[in-house]
Write an enzyme that holds these catalytic residues in place. Structure first.
Site, short mmCIF file in Angstrom:
data_model
loop_
_atom_site.label_atom_id
_atom_site.label_comp_id
_atom_site.label_asym_id
_atom_site.label_seq_id
_atom_site.Cartn_x
_atom_site.Cartn_y
_atom_site.Cartn_z
N SER A 1 0.82 -1.21 0.00
CA SER A 1 0.00 0.00 0.00
C SER A 1 0.85 1.26 0.00
CB SER A 1 -0.92 0.01 1.22
OG SER A 1 -0.16 0.00 2.43
N GLU A 2 2.04 1.18 0.60
CA GLU A 2 2.91 2.35 0.71
C GLU A 2 3.52 2.72 -0.64
OE1 GLU A 2 4.47 1.91 5.34
OE2 GLU A 2 5.65 1.03 3.69
N ILE A 3 3.93 1.73 -1.43
CA ILE A 3 4.59 2.05 -2.70
C ILE A 3 3.62 2.75 -3.65
CG2 ILE A 3 4.14 -0.23 -3.70
CD1 ILE A 3 7.23 2.01 -4.31
#
Length: 239
Positions: A109-111
């Site tokens: 989710s962060e990328i």
């Protein structure tokens, strides 16, 4: 005496600027990583990584202080892959030359959010591929490597922490790819997923980046208290 080889590869800002200037003329991939007290210890455990990485920069005031103390004729500045240091220079260079950029690191989710935030700052940056940093499985790693090569990426930025990020970058050293530059970036992609410019302006002005990271992230607090004393003892003993 591997620490001497590692020390000899720690460069300053002038070297970095020359590296960007000459990247188009180079026919081989140049890999850059960053050394802090934690990664200095980890790299000494993995001599092949010291051999394979072409140049290092001093990431943090403590390592820079000790390096400049023992190598007074080869003093260096603090350089880190974040927006308080050289990340802007790299992305700006890529954007103006339409370089194809691949990003690998952080959680799934962060990328996605990191890519969105980077595109806010650099609207015309040509990000041709991105993937999270969970590529320990050999099959996944091989597929990601193939995708990066197939994308035609010329600049690869990888944030998995030392030694994983260096090992990942070195897989491309002898590959048939368009890659010209490879940068490790530690927690940069995770930080950038939080907001486009992670560090508070006052923090960047005062140089207290480590303090902001300690306040915001428990793993950073644990690392500072556990690893800094080890680094001090190791560095002083070896030098």
């Amino acid at each position: 005496m591997k620490f001497l080889e590692l020390d000899s590869k720690i460069k300053g800002r002038e070297y970095f600027l020359e590296l960007l200037k000459g990247a188009n003329e180079s026919s081989r991939l140049h890999i850059v990583s960053f050394v802090n007290p934690f990664s200095y210890i980890e790299l000494l455990k993995s001599p092949a990584l010291i051999d394979g990485v072409d140049s290092f920069f001093a990431d943090g005031a403590l390592l820079r202080l000790f390096h400049n103390l023992f190598y007074s004729s080869k003093k260096v500045e603090r350089l880190s892959f974040d927006f308080s240091s050289i990340a802007h220079d790299v992305f700006d260079w890529c954007q103006h030359r339409n370089k194809k950029v691949a990003l690998v690191g952080a959680e799934p989710s962060e990328i996605i959010q990191a890519v969105n935030n980077i595109k806010i700052l650099y609207p015309t940056l040509n990000i041709v591929y991105s993937h999270d940093g969970y590529v320990k499985d050999e099959d996944i790693c091989e597929k990601v490597n193939e995708n990066i090569i197939d994308s035609g990426a010329e600049v690869l930025i990888c944030g998995m922490g030392t030694p994983l990020q260096e090992s990942f970058l070195l897989k491309f050293k002898n590959s048939e790819s368009n890659l010209q530059l490879g940068f490790s970036c530690g927690g940069f992609l995770t930080q950038t997923s939080i907001k486009p410019d992670y560090y508070h302006p006052l923090v960047k002005k005062t140089g207290l980046r480590w303090l902001q990271r300690m306040i915001m992230h428990s793993h950073v607090r644990n690392r500072v208290f556990a690893e800094c004393p080890k680094f001090l003892l190791l560095y002083l003993r070896k030098h």
